[in-house]
Design an enzyme around this catalytic site. Structure first.
Site, PDB file in Angstrom:
ATOM      1  N   ARG A  18      -2.634   1.464  -2.488  1.00  0.00           N
ATOM      2  CA  ARG A  18      -3.161   1.854  -3.441  1.00  0.00           C
ATOM      3  C   ARG A  18      -4.393  -0.275  -2.893  1.00  0.00           C
ATOM      4  NH1 ARG A  18      -0.142   2.388  -7.956  1.00  0.00           N
ATOM      5  NH2 ARG A  18      -2.777   2.218  -9.668  1.00  0.00           N
ATOM      6  N   LYS A  25      -0.623  -6.220   1.548  1.00  0.00           N
ATOM      7  CA  LYS A  25      -0.139  -5.940  -0.048  1.00  0.00           C
ATOM      8  C   LYS A  25       0.186  -7.900  -0.764  1.00  0.00           C
ATOM      9  CE  LYS A  25       1.851  -4.599  -3.835  1.00  0.00           C
ATOM     10  NZ  LYS A  25       2.475  -3.317  -4.890  1.00  0.00           N
TER      11      LYS A  25
END
Ligand code: UD1
Ligand code: CA
Length: 453
Positions: A18, A25
């Site tokens: 995402r 991330k």
């Protein structure tokens, strides 16, 4: 906590899709430091803490990012992402070496404070088998709910398995846990994967411990401490929280900020007491500012040190290797790179000072440029104490202006200037009587001829 041996296991095997990024991330920077390094630092500030990092397949980049902060951290690979309990067990071998406290943390949860971790470990020191960092969620959707009975924590129910009544509970699992070292492996090995996600949930150890008559406690941490990053929107929110915290800490430590919300700090920014920071100042990595200094509006600093009572800006840029001495001044639209500016020296307007040393109390006139680069190599400019560089001079490096040297405005200096000498590096001015008027008349006639065509 220092007497108890602790192993912090940081889970970082998330795909982080995402974030919409090629970068893993947990390597996205917060205050200039990778997310995962914030978690490592929070753990290590708690004293004698070993660090294990659990990364997914191909976690080399994550491992490299963490090494500078925890050179002795051990990295374990979780080949398949089968759940948080499974991830912790990737470090089985290290857990088995014997620790008092096992601290499970997430690599994407950077704002946790050492005090909140200490509170969890205190729970284990007090006899609990498991201590869970709880928080009051403004919106509990998606979090594991803490199920209490007679004031004791008895289970954590993940969103998907929770009943309608349980979903109304707003006391949630922040994700961070401490587990008694000697019970950790037995508890984790008892976890199954018969749930909606088919995952081995770390959170199941609460119910397992309770069923064995062991003690489980929950602490309450501020929401910010457990804020996990999944998107760049959350990353920006976390950055804002981090900045607010650090500015507040600096102000309470004696730093003045006239418009704190506009000041951007870095994870390692060091600012001493009685420094004033004006609005819209950005600190990149590696900046140290000594007491009494003033950083004026719209300045940008990185890799620089600023000594006592110096003044930077407004609109100054200090690049890596800048060392600004006591009471020195670097004024508007000046850029300094890899240069030492000694005490009391002034670089006040529109200058570039790169690869240079400026002696004490030298005065660098407006628009002075050190020509440090010939397209291939960088060269040094040496300016002695008390030297005066006239405005709009180019100092072609390598070159030395000795102490007290005086450079006439508009000079291009290509040879060394002896001490106390006056250097002219420009064409001598000539005045031609009446020629200005002659020229003007000629040009006016030409213009009139053109207009008649
Ligand atoms: C988890 C908790 C939940 C808690 C929430 C707080 C579990 C089962 N649930 O849920 O109670 O409220 O965190 O944010 O623990 N990870 C691995 N390997 C895996 C799975 C996860 O390394 O196989 C890592 C992830 O990178 C992440 C962390 O563990 O850093 C949490 O995993 P995630 O799947 O995000 O758990 P949540 O569903 O958010
Ligand atoms: Ca999560």
């Amino acid at each position: 906590m220092s007497q108890r041996r602790c192993l912090s296991i940081i889970l970082a095997a998330g795909e982080g899709t995402r974030m919409k990024s090629a970068l893993p991330k947990v390597l996205h920077p917060l205050a200039g430091l990778p997310l995962v390094a914030h978690a490592v630092n929070a753990a290590r500030n708690g004293g004698d803490v070993d660090v294990a990092l659990v990364v997914g397949h191909g976690g080399e980049a994550v491992r490299h990012a963490v090494l500078p902060f925890a050179p002795e951290a051990e990295v374990f690979i979780q080949e398949q992402r089968l759940g948080t309990a499974h991830a912790v067990l990737a470090a089985r071998e290290k857990i088995a070496r014997g620790y008092d406290d096992i601290l499970v943390m997430f690599g994407d949860t950077p704002l946790v404070e050492t005090e909140a971790l200490d509170a969890l470990r205190a729970g284990i020191a007090g006899g609990a088998a498991v201590a869970v960092m709880g928080f009051r969620a403004p919106d509990p959707t998606g979090y594991g709910r803490l199920i209490e009975k007679d004031g004791a924590l008895v289970a954590i129910r993940e969103e998907r398995e929770a009943s309608a009544v349980e979903r109304r509970i707003d006391f949630c699992n922040g994700g961070i846990m401490a587990i008694a070292g000697d019970r950790t492996l037995a508890l984790l090995d008892a976890v199954g994967n018969a749930n909606a996600k088919g995952e081995f949930y770390l959170t199941d150890i609460v119910e397992i411990a309770t069923s064995q008559g062991l003690n489980v406690v929950a602490t309450t941490a501020p929401y910010e401490s457990v804020l996990g990053i999944n998107t760049r929107v959350e990353l920006a929110e976390a950055e804002a929280i981090w900045q607010r915290r650090r500015r507040r800490a600096l102000m309470l430590a004696g730093v003045s900020m006239t418009a704190p919300d506009t000041v951007q700090l870095c994870h390692d920014t060091q600012i001493a007491q009685d420094v004033t920071i004006e609005p819209n100042v950005v600190f990149g990595p590696g900046v140290r500012v000594a007491s009494g200094a003033r950083i004026r509006a719209f300045s940008h600093l990185e890799g620089a040190s600023v000594a006592e009572n110096a003044e930077i800006g407004p609109y100054a840029r200090l690049r890596p290797g800048s060392q600004i001495g006591e009471s020195a001044k670097v004024g508007n639209f000046c850029e300094v790179k890899n240069a030492v500016v000694d005490s009391g020296a002034k670089v006040n307007h529109l200058s570039y000072i790169g690869d240079a040393h400026i002696g004490a109390k030298a005065n660098i006139g407006a628009g002075t440029i050190t020509c440090n680069y010939d397209g291939f190599l960088k060269h040094h400019t040496e300016i002695g104490a008390g030297a005066f560089i006239g405005s709009n001079s180019s100092l072609v490096a390598p070159v030395t202006i000795h102490d007290g040297g005086y450079v006439a405005s508009g000079s291009v200096i290509t040879r060394d200037v002896p001490a106390d000498a006056l250097a002219f590096g420009r064409a001598r001015q000539e005045n031609k009587e009446g020629l200005g008027k002659t020229l003007r008349d000629k040009l006016a006639a030409e213009k009139a001829a053109k207009a008649r065509k």
